[in-house]
Design a protein around this motif. Structure first.
Motif, PDB file in Angstrom:
ATOM      1  N   VAL A 163     106.646  66.684   0.293  1.00  0.00           N
ATOM      2  CA  VAL A 163     105.495  66.123  -0.413  1.00  0.00           C
ATOM      3  C   VAL A 163     104.269  66.142   0.488  1.00  0.00           C
ATOM      4  O   VAL A 163     103.158  66.471   0.048  1.00  0.00           O
ATOM      5  N   ASP A 164     104.462  65.787   1.765  1.00  0.00           N
ATOM      6  CA  ASP A 164     103.347  65.869   2.711  1.00  0.00           C
ATOM      7  C   ASP A 164     102.826  67.302   2.828  1.00  0.00           C
ATOM      8  O   ASP A 164     101.614  67.534   2.877  1.00  0.00           O
ATOM      9  N   ALA A 165     103.738  68.259   2.867  1.00  0.00           N
ATOM     10  CA  ALA A 165     103.328  69.662   2.970  1.00  0.00           C
ATOM     11  C   ALA A 165     102.540  70.088   1.732  1.00  0.00           C
ATOM     12  O   ALA A 165     101.537  70.805   1.829  1.00  0.00           O
ATOM     13  N   ALA A 166     102.977  69.650   0.569  1.00  0.00           N
ATOM     14  CA  ALA A 166     102.268  69.986  -0.667  1.00  0.00           C
ATOM     15  C   ALA A 166     100.860  69.406  -0.665  1.00  0.00           C
ATOM     16  O   ALA A 166      99.902  70.053  -1.105  1.00  0.00           O
ATOM     17  N   ARG A 167     100.712  68.192  -0.151  1.00  0.00           N
ATOM     18  CA  ARG A 167      99.383  67.584  -0.085  1.00  0.00           C
ATOM     19  C   ARG A 167      98.492  68.323   0.909  1.00  0.00           C
ATOM     20  O   ARG A 167      97.294  68.522   0.678  1.00  0.00           O
ATOM     21  N   LEU A 168      99.083  68.742   2.034  1.00  0.00           N
ATOM     22  CA  LEU A 168      98.294  69.410   3.074  1.00  0.00           C
ATOM     23  C   LEU A 168      97.746  70.762   2.612  1.00  0.00           C
ATOM     24  O   LEU A 168      96.654  71.172   3.031  1.00  0.00           O
ATOM     25  N   VAL A 169      98.490  71.463   1.772  1.00  0.00           N
ATOM     26  CA  VAL A 169      98.016  72.768   1.305  1.00  0.00           C
ATOM     27  C   VAL A 169      97.091  72.638   0.098  1.00  0.00           C
ATOM     28  O   VAL A 169      96.697  73.637  -0.496  1.00  0.00           O
ATOM     29  N   GLY A 170      96.763  71.401  -0.292  1.00  0.00           N
ATOM     30  CA  GLY A 170      95.799  71.200  -1.369  1.00  0.00           C
ATOM     31  C   GLY A 170      96.372  71.266  -2.768  1.00  0.00           C
ATOM     32  O   GLY A 170      95.641  71.595  -3.716  1.00  0.00           O
ATOM     33  N   THR A 171      97.662  70.962  -2.934  1.00  0.00           N
ATOM     34  CA  THR A 171      98.252  70.969  -4.277  1.00  0.00           C
ATOM     35  C   THR A 171      97.565  69.925  -5.155  1.00  0.00           C
ATOM     36  O   THR A 171      97.431  68.762  -4.748  1.00  0.00           O
ATOM     37  N   PRO A 172      97.104  70.296  -6.338  1.00  0.00           N
ATOM     38  CA  PRO A 172      96.469  69.306  -7.229  1.00  0.00           C
ATOM     39  C   PRO A 172      97.418  68.158  -7.541  1.00  0.00           C
ATOM     40  O   PRO A 172      98.642  68.344  -7.623  1.00  0.00           O
TER      41      PRO A 172
END
Length: 299
Positions: A187-196
């Motif tokens: 989840v942290d990785a998804a947030r870091l790559v800018g996932t809406p």
């Protein structure tokens, strides 16, 4: 091998694994299979049963009143000469329809509030959880009774009353799951790559909270059927001549001594429905979350 072929292969593997889990669960726990059979039978009865019965559920036939079970009337007739089997078949549509609608509203509202509360945190989380605490502070059936009494007697108002009081359990459970899931690395990785945020909810949070929601919803279906019948029994739900199980119980209680089948037939239908959903819910709990040993119940 192309990406599409790889994805199709992964989907097939997941489906095969899911089938194996379900099959092994049913082998270990035949009561789950019994619950599934009961629920499927009731659903099929509600859909095709009215087509097969030759009687009308509301047409009175006074010369045939309070007839004992026979070949012509397998479950007997009521005080107005109406075929009880026909009324129970039609009543399955009302009872299961209300249960599905109420549970769907509870799931949508409670899951949405739980997702937002658990992910946002801060003052919004506090405000939403205090709202949940207020709702949980009141006994569910009593609160539904008050709401139904204010709105007036009808099946639509019963639906609203039961939906209003039952969403908080879903919100609380989903929030707890989200608080744990949102701290994981993917989840942290998804947030870091800018996932809406919408995609983050749909792809990473929602799939991981589905299991407890499905278990609670299955158990709630039985309790909603019971609550609907109870509210109709005291006159706040379906009104005569609607063939609803609680209303049938209320209408036949004056004839219990001379015609036992008048109350036994709808009572058995209610018992069988609740039993089926409870057995199925317990089996789903063991299958989806074997570590969970406590049973969550809500009106």
């Amino acid at each position: 091998m192309t990406t599409a072929e790889t994805q199709r292969g992964a989907v097939r593997c997941r489906l095969r694994d899911a089938v194996e889990i379900v099959t092994s669960t049913l082998r270990r726990n035949p009561l789950t299979l019994l619950g599934a059979v009961i629920v499927c039978f009731l659903g099929l009865l509600a859909v095709v049963g009215p087509v097969l019965t030759p009687y009308d559920p509301t047409t009175q036939n006074l010369p045939n009143r309070l007839q004992a079970p026979s070949l012509a009337h397998p479950l007997g007739t009521d005080r107005f000469g109406r075929d009880l089997l026909t009324r129970i078949v039609y009543g399955a549509r009302f009872s299961l329809g209300i249960a599905l609608a109420v549970t769907a509203i509870r799931v949508v509202v409670g899951t949405a509030i739980g997702l937002v509360s658990g992910y946002a945190g801060g003052w919004l989380d506090e405000a939403l959880m205090r709202l949940v605490d207020i709702q949980l502070a009141f006994p569910g059936l009593i609160l539904a009774l008050v709401v139904a009494g204010i709105l007036g007697p009808s099946l639509q108002n019963i639906l609203i009353a039961l939906a209003v009081v039952g969403w908080s359990t879903y919100a609380r459970v989903v929030r707890g799951s989200v608080l744990s899931i949102k701290e994981r690395r993917y989840v942290d990785a998804a947030r870091l790559v800018g996932t809406p945020r919408r995609r983050l909810f749909r792809r990473h949070l929602l799939p991981n909270v589905i299991s407890p929601v499905v278990v609670i919803a299955t158990l709630n279906l039985g309790t909603v059927v019971l609550a609907t019948a109870g509210l109709s029994f005291i006159g706040l739900g379906a009104q005569p001549p609607t063939p609803e199980w609680g209303t049938m119980l209320a209408g036949g209680r004056a004839h219990m001594r001379q015609a036992w089948w008048v109350v036994n037939a709808p009572g058995a239908a209610i018992m069988l429905t609740v039993l089926g959903f409870n057995l199925l819910g317990d089996g789903l709990r063991d299958m989806l979350d074997p570590r969970q040993q406590t049973r969550i119940e809500e009106v």
